[in-house]
Design a protein around this motif. Structure first.
Motif, PDB file in Angstrom:
ATOM      1  N   MET A  64       0.835  -1.192   0.000  1.00  0.00           N
ATOM      2  CA  MET A  64       0.000   0.000   0.000  1.00  0.00           C
ATOM      3  C   MET A  64       0.879   1.255   0.000  1.00  0.00           C
ATOM      4  N   LYS A  65       0.334   2.321  -0.555  1.00  0.00           N
ATOM      5  CA  LYS A  65       1.079   3.576  -0.640  1.00  0.00           C
ATOM      6  C   LYS A  65       0.532   4.544   0.409  1.00  0.00           C
ATOM      7  N   ILE A  66       1.400   4.938   1.325  1.00  0.00           N
ATOM      8  CA  ILE A  66       0.995   5.819   2.424  1.00  0.00           C
ATOM      9  C   ILE A  66       1.743   7.141   2.319  1.00  0.00           C
ATOM     10  N   ILE A  67       1.009   8.224   2.457  1.00  0.00           N
ATOM     11  CA  ILE A  67       1.602   9.561   2.511  1.00  0.00           C
ATOM     12  C   ILE A  67       1.447  10.091   3.929  1.00  0.00           C
ATOM     13  N   VAL A  68       2.541  10.555   4.500  1.00  0.00           N
ATOM     14  CA  VAL A  68       2.517  11.126   5.850  1.00  0.00           C
ATOM     15  C   VAL A  68       2.846  12.609   5.754  1.00  0.00           C
ATOM     16  N   CYS A  69       1.981  13.437   6.305  1.00  0.00           N
ATOM     17  CA  CYS A  69       2.219  14.881   6.333  1.00  0.00           C
ATOM     18  C   CYS A  69       2.837  15.251   7.680  1.00  0.00           C
ATOM     19  N   VAL A  70       4.010  15.835   7.643  1.00  0.00           N
ATOM     20  CA  VAL A  70       4.684  16.238   8.873  1.00  0.00           C
ATOM     21  C   VAL A  70       4.968  17.731   8.811  1.00  0.00           C
ATOM     22  N   VAL A  81      -0.382  16.373  -2.804  1.00  0.00           N
ATOM     23  CA  VAL A  81      -0.790  14.969  -2.823  1.00  0.00           C
ATOM     24  C   VAL A  81      -1.271  14.577  -4.214  1.00  0.00           C
ATOM     25  N   ARG A  82      -2.030  15.434  -4.857  1.00  0.00           N
ATOM     26  CA  ARG A  82      -2.504  15.129  -6.201  1.00  0.00           C
ATOM     27  C   ARG A  82      -1.340  15.069  -7.187  1.00  0.00           C
ATOM     28  N   ASN A 113      -1.481   8.469  -7.110  1.00  0.00           N
ATOM     29  CA  ASN A 113      -2.360   7.588  -6.344  1.00  0.00           C
ATOM     30  C   ASN A 113      -1.798   7.258  -4.974  1.00  0.00           C
ATOM     31  N   PHE A 114      -2.697   7.060  -4.014  1.00  0.00           N
ATOM     32  CA  PHE A 114      -2.320   6.702  -2.652  1.00  0.00           C
ATOM     33  C   PHE A 114      -3.455   5.890  -2.038  1.00  0.00           C
ATOM     34  N   LEU A 171     -11.075   2.900   1.781  1.00  0.00           N
ATOM     35  CA  LEU A 171      -9.811   3.491   1.356  1.00  0.00           C
ATOM     36  C   LEU A 171      -9.966   3.966  -0.087  1.00  0.00           C
ATOM     37  N   PRO A 172      -9.280   5.030  -0.488  1.00  0.00           N
ATOM     38  CA  PRO A 172      -8.324   5.786   0.312  1.00  0.00           C
ATOM     39  C   PRO A 172      -9.020   6.642   1.377  1.00  0.00           C
TER      40      PRO A 172
END
Length: 259
Positions: A1-7, A105-106, A110-111, A172-173
């Motif tokens: 799976m593809k995960i994006i983390v915003c920090v 993100v766009r 894909n995520f 999901l997503p």
């Protein structure tokens, strides 16, 4: 799976101060750290990928020095780091920030899942995560204390409440904001530090993400701090002196008229 983390890179809580001219946080000369809640979001993303496979991409919006938190994230298990940096982003409120992150993100494509900390310790609004999800048009769950299950195209989580927790299932997503109870962030390994040192951080500008200049930074922020001032003292103050017994007698005498 593809995960994006915003920090987010935030000023250390003990060094927070305001710029007297712009009324925004002064960052120059102030020690910066990764937002503590975001560390837990990162840890959860790495654990999910370890369990289910995939990759973790960490995104931050900030000045060039914010690259430090991306390398820290890679040292803790993230695969990629993306720095969204442009002078045009300066002074962004939560509306402009969520817009900028949505465009980012766009741009990344894909995520399956976006993870954020519950809130940032420098603003404490807890608005960016839900704002980002709304702009991405995906479901979100806030204050997640545990990920119970990921099965197919759905995820089951526990959402912390004042009197316990809710069990929530969503497609999901999706986007989750997490609390500190969800895990204990790991300490970077030597191998991780070496990987982070060599990592190539991708940089994106406002033009790269196709951002509308009217929607970013201070000019694109519908909320702005116009004035900063200490609250006026309310009511008379009295200082009690002497021994504990003497202070008690003084306190009783002062409260007696109101009893």
């Amino acid at each position: 799976m593809k995960i994006i983390v915003c920090v987010k890179q935030v000023p250390d809580a003990k060094d927070v101060r305001l710029d007297p001219v712009t009324n925004t946080l002064a960052r120059e000369g102030v020690e910066s750290i990764m937002n503590p809640y975001d560390q837990h979001a990162l840890e959860e993303a790495v654990r999910l990928v370890e369990a289910h496979g995939g990759e973790v991409t960490v995104v931050t919006m900030g000045p060039p020095q914010a690259e430090d938190v991306l390398r820290q994230a890679i040292s803790c298990g993230a695969d990629n780091g993306v720095l969204v940096t442009d002078r045009a982003f300066a002074g962004a409120d939560t509306w402009a920030t969520s817009y900028t992150l949505e465009r980012t993100v766009r741009t990344l494509g894909n995520f399956d899942l976006v993870l954020c900390g519950k809130q940032a310790i420098d603003g404490d609004t807890a608005q960016v995560g839900p704002g980002l999800a709304t702009r991405l048009d995906i479901p979100y769950v806030t204050c997640v204390q545990k990920v119970r299950e990921i099965s197919g195209a759905a995820i089951v989580v526990e959402r912390m409440m004042d009197d316990g927790y809710d069990v929530v299932k969503t497609d999901l997503p999706a986007l989750l904001t997490v609390v500190k109870d969800i895990n204990e962030p790991r300490v970077p390994s030597l191998k991780g530090k070496m990987k982070a040192k060599k990592a190539v951080i991708r940089r994106l500008t406002a033009a790269d993400i196709g951002a509308d200049p009217a929607c970013i930074g201070l000019p694109g922020s519908p909320t702005q701090v116009m004035r900063v001032f200490p609250p006026q003292a309310r009511g008379a103050r009295a200082v009690l002196t002497g021994s504990i017994d003497e202070q008690i007698d003084q306190l009783v005498a002062k409260l007696a008229p109101y009893l």
